[in-house]
Write a protein that holds these residues in place. Structure first.
Motif, short mmCIF file in Angstrom:
data_model
loop_
_atom_site.label_atom_id
_atom_site.label_comp_id
_atom_site.label_asym_id
_atom_site.label_seq_id
_atom_site.Cartn_x
_atom_site.Cartn_y
_atom_site.Cartn_z
N LEU A 1 0.87 -1.14 -0.08
CA LEU A 1 0.10 -0.14 -0.05
C LEU A 1 0.77 1.13 -0.04
O LEU A 1 -0.02 2.38 -0.24
CB LEU A 1 -1.00 0.14 1.35
N GLY A 2 2.10 1.15 0.29
CA GLY A 2 2.85 2.18 0.29
C GLY A 2 3.00 2.92 1.73
O GLY A 2 3.39 4.28 1.65
N LEU A 3 2.53 2.22 2.69
CA LEU A 3 2.65 2.84 3.98
C LEU A 3 3.93 2.58 4.69
O LEU A 3 4.21 3.16 5.79
CB LEU A 3 1.38 2.38 4.80
N LEU A 4 4.55 1.40 4.37
CA LEU A 4 5.79 1.55 4.79
C LEU A 4 6.83 1.40 3.69
O LEU A 4 6.59 1.05 2.59
CB LEU A 4 6.05 -0.17 5.50
N THR A 5 8.22 2.01 3.86
CA THR A 5 9.24 1.94 2.94
C THR A 5 10.18 0.71 3.02
O THR A 5 10.73 0.44 4.03
CB THR A 5 9.93 3.25 3.13
N PRO A 6 10.16 -0.10 1.82
CA PRO A 6 11.15 -1.24 1.92
C PRO A 6 12.43 -0.93 2.41
O PRO A 6 13.22 0.05 1.83
CB PRO A 6 11.08 -1.85 0.50
#
Length: 245
Positions: A49-54
């Protein structure tokens, strides 16, 4: 349309929760995301979802990389969370309008798409009501309606049946099948394995932050050496470290 998760490692802070996750979702399929609590399912979803940055890895939908154009990437998907997110100051209709605005859909188009969903979930007379007063099941139906008016390429659904009555569950399943038949893709996290076995085309089993099995039921049976076994039996086997059950 292809969803690609490549060598994804990530988590919270500096500690990885998921490690080297690789899978690909194709157009027109329902994929069950399965694992014990703490297996890394929610962390994987939050990265998608793009809520955490890999920490490492790549995420893309239809060749749109999340790092290159996050807004275009996000408009390719919609999300139904495990716990409904309701804004107390907004009516049901205003929730629909807010979703339309986020995805650059006209109010007229949004309401046209919402009407059959409102009827299915018996909320057509509740448009001017504040959903903050609804039961949990009704709030979940608001989330479902908002997600399905978007008509994205990918639906990410986290434990969709919590709080729903049997009629609501069946309506939700029928919607997923309808979207699959339209060529959309559904990634559904669930603990209800009998339902997953019946409705999902493929299964992604996670354990301790890693993908331990991926494929249709026959592929899982081959990967685990459990010919003829159910999804329940395979799941218990792999999450117990391959011990006999």
């Amino acid at each position: 349309m292809t969803v690609k998760v490549e060598q994804l490692t990530g988590g919270y802070g500096k500690r990885p929760v998921i490690k080297n996750i690789n899978f690909e979702l194709t157009q027109g399929e329902i994929v069950g995301l399965i694992g014990l609590n703490g297996a890394g399912k929610s962390t994987t979803i939050k990265h998608m979802l793009g809520l955490l940055t890999p920490m490492e890895g790549k995420l893309s939908i239809s060749d749109i990389d999340i790092k290159q154009d996050v807004e275009a990437y996000r408009r390719k998907l919609s999300y139904i969370p495990e716990s409904p997110v309701i804004y107390e100051e907004l009516t049901l209709q205003e929730h629909i309008y807010m979703t339309a605005m986020a995805y650059d859909i006209s109010k007229e188009t949004a309401m046209e798409r919402a009407r059959p969903l409102l009827k299915t979930f018996r909320l057509e007379d509740e448009l001017n009501i504040f959903p903050s007063h609804f039961s949990k099941g009704m709030k979940q139906k608001v989330m479902i309606i908002c997600a399905f008016i978007v008509n994205p390429e990918l639906y990410i659904i986290d434990e969709p049946f919590l709080g729903l009555d049997p009629l609501g569950i069946q309506s939700m399943l029928d919607l997923m099948v309808e979207k699959k038949n339209e060529g959309r893709t559904v990634l559904m996290s669930t603990h209800i394995l009998a339902t997953a076995e019946r409705y999902c085309d493929r299964f992604l089993i996670m354990d301790e932050g890693e993908v331990v099995a991926f494929g249709d039921l026959k592929a899982l049976q081959a990967q685990t050496g459990l010919s003829g076994k159910t999804l329940d039996e395979i799941y218990i086997h792999v999450t117990q470290g391959g011990q006999d059950t």
